[in-house]
Structure formats: structure tokens, C-alpha cells
Design a protein around this motif. Structure first.
Motif, PDB file in Angstrom:
ATOM      1  N   LEU A   1       0.873  -1.255   0.165  1.00 15.46           N
ATOM      2  CA  LEU A   1       0.329  -0.209  -0.383  1.00 15.46           C
ATOM      3  C   LEU A   1       0.446   1.254   0.423  1.00 15.46           C
ATOM      4  CD1 LEU A   1      -3.014  -1.347   2.275  1.00 15.46           C
ATOM      5  CD2 LEU A   1      -3.028  -0.321  -0.144  1.00 15.46           C
ATOM      6  N   ARG A   2       2.113   0.983   0.709  1.00 16.54           N
ATOM      7  CA  ARG A   2       3.106   1.902   1.124  1.00 16.54           C
ATOM      8  C   ARG A   2       3.434   2.805  -0.666  1.00 16.54           C
ATOM      9  NH1 ARG A   2       4.549   0.120   5.904  1.00 16.54           N
ATOM     10  NH2 ARG A   2       6.040  -0.175   5.037  1.00 16.54           N
ATOM     11  N   MET A   3       3.653   1.353  -1.369  1.00 14.41           N
ATOM     12  CA  MET A   3       4.773   1.737  -2.868  1.00 14.41           C
ATOM     13  C   MET A   3       3.581   1.632  -3.574  1.00 14.41           C
ATOM     14  SD  MET A   3       6.635  -2.272  -3.213  1.00 14.41           S
ATOM     15  CE  MET A   3       7.574  -3.101  -2.476  1.00 14.41           C
ATOM     16  N   PHE A   4       2.202   1.853  -3.598  1.00 16.53           N
ATOM     17  CA  PHE A   4       0.824   1.819  -4.726  1.00 16.53           C
ATOM     18  C   PHE A   4       0.198   3.176  -4.763  1.00 16.53           C
ATOM     19  CE2 PHE A   4       0.087  -2.585  -4.681  1.00 16.53           C
ATOM     20  CZ  PHE A   4       1.027  -3.238  -5.768  1.00 16.53           C
ATOM     21  N   SER A   5       0.809   3.998  -2.884  1.00 16.43           N
ATOM     22  CA  SER A   5       0.953   5.309  -2.743  1.00 16.43           C
ATOM     23  C   SER A   5       1.956   5.968  -3.324  1.00 16.43           C
ATOM     24  CB  SER A   5       0.771   5.047  -1.205  1.00 16.43           C
ATOM     25  OG  SER A   5       0.011   4.669  -0.374  1.00 16.43           O
ATOM     26  N   ILE A   6       2.829   5.652  -3.240  1.00 14.45           N
ATOM     27  CA  ILE A   6       3.950   6.448  -4.488  1.00 14.45           C
ATOM     28  C   ILE A   6       3.047   6.909  -5.781  1.00 14.45           C
ATOM     29  CG2 ILE A   6       6.522   7.190  -4.556  1.00 14.45           C
ATOM     30  CD1 ILE A   6       7.322   5.583  -1.786  1.00 14.45           C
ATOM     31  N   ILE A   7       3.100   5.601  -6.384  1.00 12.88           N
ATOM     32  CA  ILE A   7       2.943   5.328  -7.747  1.00 12.88           C
ATOM     33  C   ILE A   7       1.483   6.391  -7.929  1.00 12.88           C
ATOM     34  CG2 ILE A   7       1.906   3.880  -9.736  1.00 12.88           C
ATOM     35  CD1 ILE A   7       3.808   1.851  -7.874  1.00 12.88           C
ATOM     36  N   ASN A   8       0.859   6.383  -6.952  1.00 11.85           N
ATOM     37  CA  ASN A   8      -0.707   7.114  -6.883  1.00 11.85           C
ATOM     38  C   ASN A   8      -0.383   8.307  -7.088  1.00 11.85           C
ATOM     39  OD1 ASN A   8      -3.366   6.613  -7.404  1.00 11.85           O
ATOM     40  ND2 ASN A   8      -3.687   7.383  -5.181  1.00 11.85           N
ATOM     41  N   ASN A   9       0.401   8.888  -6.152  1.00 12.22           N
ATOM     42  CA  ASN A   9       0.754  10.650  -6.568  1.00 12.22           C
ATOM     43  C   ASN A   9       2.051  11.407  -7.676  1.00 12.22           C
ATOM     44  OD1 ASN A   9       3.673  11.986  -5.147  1.00 12.22           O
ATOM     45  ND2 ASN A   9       1.778  12.633  -4.216  1.00 12.22           N
ATOM     46  N   ARG A  10       2.720   9.974  -8.032  1.00 13.88           N
ATOM     47  CA  ARG A  10       3.126  10.344  -8.661  1.00 13.88           C
ATOM     48  C   ARG A  10       2.721  10.792 -10.463  1.00 13.88           C
ATOM     49  NH1 ARG A  10       9.555   8.096  -7.030  1.00 13.88           N
ATOM     50  NH2 ARG A  10       9.696   9.403  -5.407  1.00 13.88           N
ATOM     51  N   ARG A  11       0.941   9.582 -10.396  1.00 14.38           N
ATOM     52  CA  ARG A  11      -0.019   9.747 -11.597  1.00 14.38           C
ATOM     53  C   ARG A  11      -0.686  11.065 -10.814  1.00 14.38           C
ATOM     54  NH1 ARG A  11      -1.623   3.500 -12.278  1.00 14.38           N
ATOM     55  NH2 ARG A  11       0.643   2.819 -12.679  1.00 14.38           N
TER      56      ARG A  11
END
Length: 625
Positions: free
Chosen positions: A354-364
Motif C-alpha cells: 500500500l505504501r509503494m502504490f501510494s507513491i505511484i499514485n502520487n506520481r500519477r
């Protein structure tokens, strides 16, 4: 899934490779046949898409169909102001297409017949027509997605046991190749610049998860390394002019890797036992001492840096960024759903992704309504927890692009975009159906071993039983490239052992068979020894008896000669002969010549006896062997 999807996909590939046509020209052939077969002389784009999918199981986006009609079928189809298309029957020729489709269909009916024969031989059961069609459909889906395997690994066994049949494997690979094209079509829209296909022109960050970094370094064996090297070569090709694609890894991935090396030092210290991880086994084989493990970790991270795989250092807390998905609500709901579906995911692992996907979501910028090419960043992983979390409804909406994907998907997307589909020549090894099948079996093998290790740690077995079960698990931890038709049945049997208690009983049973076999072998060896000794004794007795016979024979001969001499002396002497004269005559006429002849006869007799003795023992010893 209709079974003709295999023939359709293979025909798609065949038309592209052998007809020197681009992808849009191949789609145009399918459009023309759909129009002809359905008498579709007036249609809209949605109706055309539905009919192509019904006829060939190929889903072509409406934007792609518009491009094909506009740029490839201007002589066959016209469009009016209401966006209704009108076809000209006289311009649509489909005979060659239908002949090619029949040829492909015949080829795959042969494959299906082999599959049904294999099923009957292995399972010993007859199937109804409906069951046969379901098996064919499941096999087609397995070839395309490599997901829907049978409970008994029938498809994997079928493919691996036919590994030496090149014609058969080539046939299956045609399907895999064609599917890459058909799947790649979905990312093309009516606004796509056809000239851009063949190059990469958008910024993309691919985060690599632990298993891919290990594969890059060779920890997971040669086959995984080859698959990853194909991916790397495509990244380098995309970056040939401008560095569009970056490879990075998260802090969470770095922590997991450091955890691996820490566990390896603990194993080297004898504090814990190895567990079912290919990378761990490789590290332990390379490192003799604890200090070697520490040096190996340094070499590993240095290798990543030298190959432009960059550590993405965290600059802020995930909870502080926009697009944060690591909330208590998400974590609780995803954990609950995983338990309901029978998974045993750890809460910390779910939280990590969930932490990893949060960063990806932020950069998208919290916008995932895009395609792979325009997604900006994505996690490449084979982890089942990551996949479950990434596709959970709380994380991914239906119209959004996932935060993670596997190496096969990403490699195929890069290949399609960079090569305008599939070109003749060397293709990524991951496209090979044999490679894919072995990787699937290897993944299931290590998953099964890991579960058995966990169960073993919770059992109260005796020391001998624990070591025996542990060794039984260890001996099945093999690399994917070492999976062959010779050991596939044994591997599947191990995977199908559901409980470590069953494995213990099976191991004890096998040990008992071995022990009994060794006992029987020892008894048989003793019986053979006793039999040989008995026969040797009999031979010796026969030899002694033979010597006695020779002695008696010689005694009889000597006595006979004495009688003959006696009668000869009686015949040639008179009463007037003195004893001295008689003795002299005997010596001169009989004894003298005999004494002269004795050495000769003695030599010949000894030689004869030796030859007979040697022959005697050779003949009898030969019977003992």
C-alpha cells in the motif's frame, strides 16, 4: 472462451509474419471476413466490434477499427455523415483467408486430440462431449494467460512431457506470439500516430520488486535471468536516443533484500535453517562463511548501481503525500477480503505494498485512467500479495490502469511498441510456452515447499523425523531450467502432498521400503555367498575324488605292468639261468628303457593333469558367476 481463438490468434501471427503486412492490414483482413460472413453491408463501429469478437474471439477497440476502416479499407468501405459504414461486396475477397483459417483450425484440432489422448492415458477416465469442450477451452486460456491450470497440473505435464516434439512446441508458440499482438492492439486508439509504433516516446519509471532484482543478478537461476535480460534489452532499446525509461526500487524492496542477507548470516551461524527460496539457496551456496554473505551483499547492491537500477530514496513520509492509499480503512478491508478468499497474507506485507502504490499514485497525480505507455510509473512484481492489493476494488477502479504488473505483461508491451508487433527472428524467451510452463511449475513448487516448512516448524516430531522431512523438502528445491519430462511427475506429486504430516508418512514409508530393500539385498547377498561357498566346496571334493581316481588308475596300471613283466620273465628264462643273469636281462630289456622314458612320460603326464585341472575349475567357476 471458444476454442477457435487459438486458430484466430495463430492466423493473426501467420498473416503478419508471412504476408509482410503491418498490424492494421492484418486487422483489415479480419474485418473483411466478418463483413462477408455476416452479410454486414451496412453497420456501425460498435456492431462491427461485437461481431469480430463473436466470430474470432479477438476484441479490437473501436478506435483501432476506425483507423483500419479509414486507412486500410477505403476501397471496400465508405462512411456517411451519420457515421454509418457501407461495404461494397464485390471488393471483399475472403477465399485465401478462409483457407488459411481452416489450415490453422486443423492444426489446433490435432493439438486438442493429443491433449484428450494424454488426459485419457493419465486419468483413465472418459469425458462427455461437454467436458471435452470445457477442457479444450481451459487449455486455450492456459496457453494465452498461463493462469487457469487444472488441479492435477494436467496442462503443464502435457506440455513438458512433449518438450522434445519441436513441431508441437512451435505450434503452441505461434499462439503465444499472436496473443502478444492481439493484446497489444488494446493500447492503440484512433488518435495513435502509426508512425510512432516502432519507438518509445514517453517517460516511464519501472520499480523493480525483490524477485526481479535477484533474477537480474542470477540468484534465481539461468532461466529467470534470461527472462529478465530480455526485458533489460528492450529497456535499453527504448532508451537508445533518449532515456525515457528509468529502473528503480523502493525503500521497502531494499529492506526486504537486506533482510534476506541477514537471514543468510543467521543460517551460516547455524541459528536457523534454510527455507524455500531459490535466491536464498544460491546465496548460501556462494558463501562459505558469514563474512562472505556480508561481502556478497555489497557486490549485489554495487551491481544494481552499475547497471543503472537506482534506489529511490524516500524524501517524505507516505502519510504526508497526496494520493496516500495506506489508510487503516484500506488495510483492514483488504486484509479481511484476503482471509475470506482463503489467503494467508501478512498485515505488514499488505501495508508495505500500500505504501509503494501510494507513491505511484502520487506520481500519477491520482489519475490512473490511462494506458501502460502513459502510466508514468508502475511496480513490476510477481508477488501474489502485490497483485491482490493492486487489483482490489478499493485500490483500482474498473476503468483505471493497475499500479503493478508482471514481467510478461511489461515485456510484451515494450516488444509490441518497439517492434510494431512481432517480427521474425529472436523473440524474448518469456514468450516461449515451455519457459512459461516451467516458471509456473517452479513457482508452485517453491510455494508448496514454503508452506511445508511453515507447517514443519509447528509440529512436535522427533529429531530424526524432523530432519527426514526437512531433507525431503530440500531435495525438491530445484531451478526451473532443471524441470524436465523425467522429473515432472515427481515434482507434481510433491506439490500435491497437501500436508507436512502426509509428507512425513510418505517419507517414513519410503524409508521403510528402502530399509526393507537393503535388508532383502543383504539377505540375497548372503544367500549368494553361501551358494558360492557350497559350490566351491563341492568343486574341491570333486577334485579330491578325481585325484583318487587317477591314483587308483595309476596303481592298476603299475600292477598290470608288473604282472606283464612277471609273465615275460617266466617265458624267456630257464631253470639253468642264474638270478644275476635274470636281473641283468630285466634291466637291459625292460627297466633300462623304462628309466629312460620315465622323465618324458612324467613331463607329459604333469602337463596333461594341469590342463585338465585348469579346465575343470574354469568350467565350474563359470557356473558360479
Amino acid at each position: 472462451m471458444k476454442n477457435n481463438i487459438l486458430a484466430s490468434i495463430a492466423l493473426f501471427q501467420d498473416l503478419y509474419d508471412n504476408g509482410n503486412q503491418d498490424i492494421f492490414s492484418v486487422i483489415a483482413e479480419f474485418v473483411k471476413v466478418t463483413i462477408h460472413n455476416n452479410n454486414l453491408y451496412t453497420f456501425d463501429i460498435t456492431n462491427l466490434r461485437i461481431l469480430i469478437k463473436n466470430d474470432f474471439e479477438i476484441d479490437v477497440p473501436e478506435g483501432v477499427l476506425k483507423t483500419v476502416l479509414k486507412k486500410r479499407l477505403t476501397n471496400e468501405v465508405s462512411r456517411d455523415i451519420a457515421n454509418i459504414y457501407n461495404a461494397m461486396p464485390s471488393s471483399i475477397i475472403v477465399e485465401q483467408f478462409n483457407a488459411s483459417l481452416r489450415e490453422q483450425t486443423s492444426k489446433y484440432e490435432f493439438v486438442f486430440s493429443k491433449l484428450l489422448e494424454f488426459y485419457h492415458q493419465r486419468e483413465g477416465l472418459k469425458m462427455s462431449a461437454e467436458q471435452e469442450e470445457e477442457l479444450k477451452s481451459n487449455f486455450a486460456e492456459f496457453l494465452i494467460s498461463s493462469q487457469k491450470e487444472q488441479d492435477n497440473f494436467l496442462f503443464s505435464r502435457f506440455i513438458i512431457e512433449n518438450e522434445s516434439d519441436e513441431k508441437f512446441i512451435d505450434c503452441l508458440n505461434e499462439i503465444r506470439d499472436g496473443y502478444i499482438i492481439v493484446h497489444g492492439i488494446k493500447d492503440i486508439t484512433d488518435s495513435t500516430d502509426l508512425n510512432s509504433i516502432g519507438s518509445w516516446d514517453s517517460k516511464l519509471t519501472i520499480y523493480l520488486d525483490t524477485e526481479h532484482l535477484f533474477s537480474f543478478y542470477g540468484y534465481n537461476g539461468e532461466l529467470f535471468k534470461e527472462v529478465f535480460n530480455d526485458f533489460i534489452s528492450l529497456v535499453k532499446e527504448a532508451n537508445k536516443k533518449t532515456k525515457y525509461i528509468e529502473l528503480k526500487y523502493f525503500e521497502e524492496t531494499k529492506n526486504t533484500i537486506e533482510g534476506y542477507f541477514y537471514v543468510a548470516t543467521q543460517i551460516k551461524d547455524g541459528k536457523i535453517r534454510p527455507y524455500a527460496q531459490t535466491a536464498m539457496n544460491t546465496i548460501l551456496q556462494k558463501c562459505l562463511e558469514k563474512s562472505d554473505v556480508i561481502a556478497e551483499k555489497g557486490k549485489f547492491f554495487s551491481f544494481l548501481k552499475s547497471n543503472n537500477v537506482i534506489y529511490d530514496e524516500r524524501v517524505s513520509y507516505v502519510s504526508d503525500i497526496s494520493g496516500n492509499l495506506q489508510t487503516n480503512e484500506n488495510l483492514t478491508e483488504i486484509l479481511k477480503d484476503s482471509i475470506d478468499k482463503g489467503f494467508t497474507f501478512e498485515e505488514d506485507t499488505i501495508s508495505k505494498y500500500l505504501r509503494m502504490f501510494s507513491i505511484i499514485n502520487n506520481r500519477r497525480n491520482s489519475n490512473s485512467k490511462t494506458s501502460f505507455e502513459k502510466s508514468k510509473c508502475i511496480l513490476m512484481t510477481a508477488n501474489s500479495v502485490a497483485s491482490f492489493v493492486a487489483w482490489h476494488p478499493l485500490i483500482k477502479k474498473e476503468s483505471e490502469f493497475s499500479f503493478s504488473s508482471d514481467i510478461d505483461f511489461i515485456t510484451s508491451k515494450l516488444w509490441f511498441k518497439l517492434h510494431k508487433g512481432l517480427i521474425n527472428g529472436k523473440k524474448p524467451i518469456s514468450f516461449n510456452v515451455m519457459t512459461k510452463t516451467k516458471l509456473i511449475i517452479n513457482s508452485m513448487l517453491y510455494k508448496s515447499a514454503s508452506i511445508k516448512y511453515d507447517e514443519l516448524s509447528k509440529r512436535n516430531y522427533s529429531k530424526d523425523e524432523e530432519i527426514s522431512v526437512f531433507n525431503a523438502i530440500r531435495e525438491h528445491e530445484i531451478l526451473p531450467e532443471n524441470i524436465t519430462s523425467e522429473n515432472i511427475v515427481d515434482i507434481i506429486d510433491f506439490i500435491n502432498v497437501k500436508s507436512v504430516d502426509d509428507l512425513r508418512r510418505e517419507t517414513s514409508f519410503l524409508k521403510e521400503i528402502i530399509r526393507k530393500g537393503e535388508k532383502d539385498a543383504a539377505e540375497l547377498k548372503q544367500i549368494k555367498f553361501n551358494t558360492r561357498q557350497s559350490k566351491k566346496k563341492k568343486i574341491r571334493l570333486n577334485y579330491v575324488f578325481f585325484n583318487y581316481l587317477i591314483f587308483i588308475f595309476l596303481l592298476i596300471v603299475i600292477l598290470g605292468l608288473a604282472l606283464i613283466v612277471y609273465y615275460i620273465v617266466r617265458a624267456i628264462t630257464t631253470t639253468t639261468d642264474s638270478p644275476l643273469a635274470i636281473i641283468s636281462a630285466l634291466f637291459t630289456v625292460i627297466i633300462g628303457p623304462l628309466l629312460t622314458a620315465i622323465p618324458y612320460f612324467r613331463k607329459r603326464t604333469i602337463k596333461y593333469i594341469k590342463e585338465k585341472k585348469s579346465l575343470f575349475f574354469k568350467m565350474r567357476l563359470k557356473k558360479l558367476i
